[in-house]
Scaffold this active site. Structure first.
Site, PDB file in Angstrom:
ATOM      1  N   ARG A 143      -0.753  -0.383   1.187  1.00 37.53           N
ATOM      2  CA  ARG A 143      -2.160  -0.579   1.516  1.00 37.53           C
ATOM      3  C   ARG A 143      -2.741  -1.831   0.863  1.00 37.53           C
ATOM      4  O   ARG A 143      -3.468  -2.598   1.509  1.00 37.53           O
ATOM      5  CB  ARG A 143      -2.958   0.673   1.131  1.00 37.53           C
ATOM      6  CG  ARG A 143      -4.465   0.593   1.409  1.00 37.53           C
ATOM      7  CD  ARG A 143      -4.819  -0.016   2.746  1.00 37.53           C
ATOM      8  NE  ARG A 143      -4.119   0.593   3.870  1.00 37.53           N
ATOM      9  CZ  ARG A 143      -3.948  -0.012   5.045  1.00 37.53           C
ATOM     10  NH1 ARG A 143      -4.393  -1.248   5.233  1.00 37.53           N
ATOM     11  NH2 ARG A 143      -3.294   0.590   6.018  1.00 37.53           N
ATOM     12  N   LYS A 203     -29.564 -28.004  -4.704  1.00 37.18           N
ATOM     13  CA  LYS A 203     -30.202 -27.163  -3.711  1.00 37.18           C
ATOM     14  C   LYS A 203     -31.698 -27.022  -4.021  1.00 37.18           C
ATOM     15  O   LYS A 203     -32.198 -27.564  -5.003  1.00 37.18           O
ATOM     16  CB  LYS A 203     -29.508 -25.811  -3.668  1.00 37.18           C
ATOM     17  CG  LYS A 203     -28.040 -25.929  -3.216  1.00 37.18           C
ATOM     18  CD  LYS A 203     -27.306 -24.619  -3.276  1.00 37.18           C
ATOM     19  CE  LYS A 203     -27.740 -23.675  -2.181  1.00 37.18           C
ATOM     20  NZ  LYS A 203     -27.355 -24.151  -0.827  1.00 37.18           N
ATOM     21  N   ASP A 205     -30.034 -28.649   6.126  1.00 38.48           N
ATOM     22  CA  ASP A 205     -30.102 -27.191   6.157  1.00 38.48           C
ATOM     23  C   ASP A 205     -30.928 -26.671   7.322  1.00 38.48           C
ATOM     24  O   ASP A 205     -32.110 -26.988   7.456  1.00 38.48           O
ATOM     25  CB  ASP A 205     -30.696 -26.688   4.839  1.00 38.48           C
ATOM     26  CG  ASP A 205     -30.667 -25.173   4.732  1.00 38.48           C
ATOM     27  OD1 ASP A 205     -29.642 -24.579   5.114  1.00 38.48           O
ATOM     28  OD2 ASP A 205     -31.662 -24.590   4.275  1.00 38.48           O
TER      29      ASP A 205
END
Length: 270
Positions: free
Chosen positions: A91, A158, A209
């Protein structure tokens, strides 16, 4: 290795009680990993490393190179060794493989959508915590490109950085003054007025942006090659080619790593 050890500890815990109950200690098995749908193959190294950690006697043979395309029904790996170890690692190994192949597959779809245009599809830092190195490798396997790896290897000013520093001009000045000379300075802008300010400040790259395609085309004309232009925000498979046709250099897409559906793969004993 640390990542996989944590993943195995999380899954196996004090022991795989199902496998220990029904599979003899000396039993061996041969298994195949099969693609249940078309995918771009990524994750061979961590897939094999899962079984290496559990039992070095497990032989794992990938049948494709990372970056290769697989079709539904294709065999991706052959495994042979102790049955218990294969079952215990199944898994975790499949989860990693499915996740990374999913990232590579979605990336390839975006890259194919802009084929023939002078633009690069790049990723972002919107990655699964702890999986960044693997997910960014998967982007490369999908023929995409990497943005900065973390906060330490690239300056991206930013909105909040600009507010904290007192504006674009001062932020760029401080970045130039305090960062090492080998690091480029990128500025995020949301309007053509801010773009002009960033160009005047001498930014090396500018992130545009959430701009519409018309505004992006104007930005390309205004910049006139003075800075690398990156389009970001609201990019989808439906509009990525239109965005690329504006002439931007880069298109960054957070969905490559935060929204890629996992590939459908399974492991079957033969």
């Amino acid at each position: 290795k640390r990542l996989l050890e944590l993943a195995l500890e999380e899954d196996i815990g004090s022991g795989d009680i199902t496998t220990l109950a029904v599979v003899d200690e000396g039993a061996t098995a041969e298994a195949r990993v099969i693609a249940r749908a078309r995918l771009v193959f990524s994750g061979a190294l961590p897939f094999a490393a899962v079984f290496e950690l559990l039992d070095t006697r497990v032989e794992v043979a990938p049948l494709l190179k990372e970056g290769d395309e697989a079709q539904e029904g294709d065999v991706l790996f052959r495994l042979f060794g102790p049955a218990r170890a294969i079952l215990m690692g199944e898994r975790v190994a499949l989860n990693i493989l499915a996740r990374l192949s999913g990232v590579a597959t979605l990336t390839r779809r975006f890259v194919d959508a802009v084929e023939g245009l002078h633009v690069k599809i790049i990723d972002t830092r919107k990655t699964t915590p702890g999986l960044r190195a693997l997910e960014k490798a998967a982007v490369r396997h999908g023929r995409g490109h990497n943005h900065r790896f973390g906060l330490y290897d690239g300056i991206l000013l930013k909105e909040n950085h600009l507010r904290a520093a007192g504006g674009i001009d001062r932020a760029v000045h401080l970045a130039r003054e305090r960062a090492r000379h080998t690091v480029k300075v990128e500025v995020e802008v949301t309007s053509l007025a801010e773009l002009s300010e960033a160009l005047k400040a001498g930014a090396d790259a500018i992130l545009l942006d959430n701009m519409e395609t018309g505004e992006l085309a104007e930005a390309v004309s205004l910049a006139a090659g003075r800075a690398l232009l990156e389009a970001s925000g609201g990019i989808s498979l439906d509009n990525v080619r239109r965005v690329a046709e504006t002439g931007v250099d880069l298109i960054s897409i957070g969905a490559l790593t935060h929204s890629a559906p996992s590939a459908d793969v399974s492991l079957i004993f033969v």
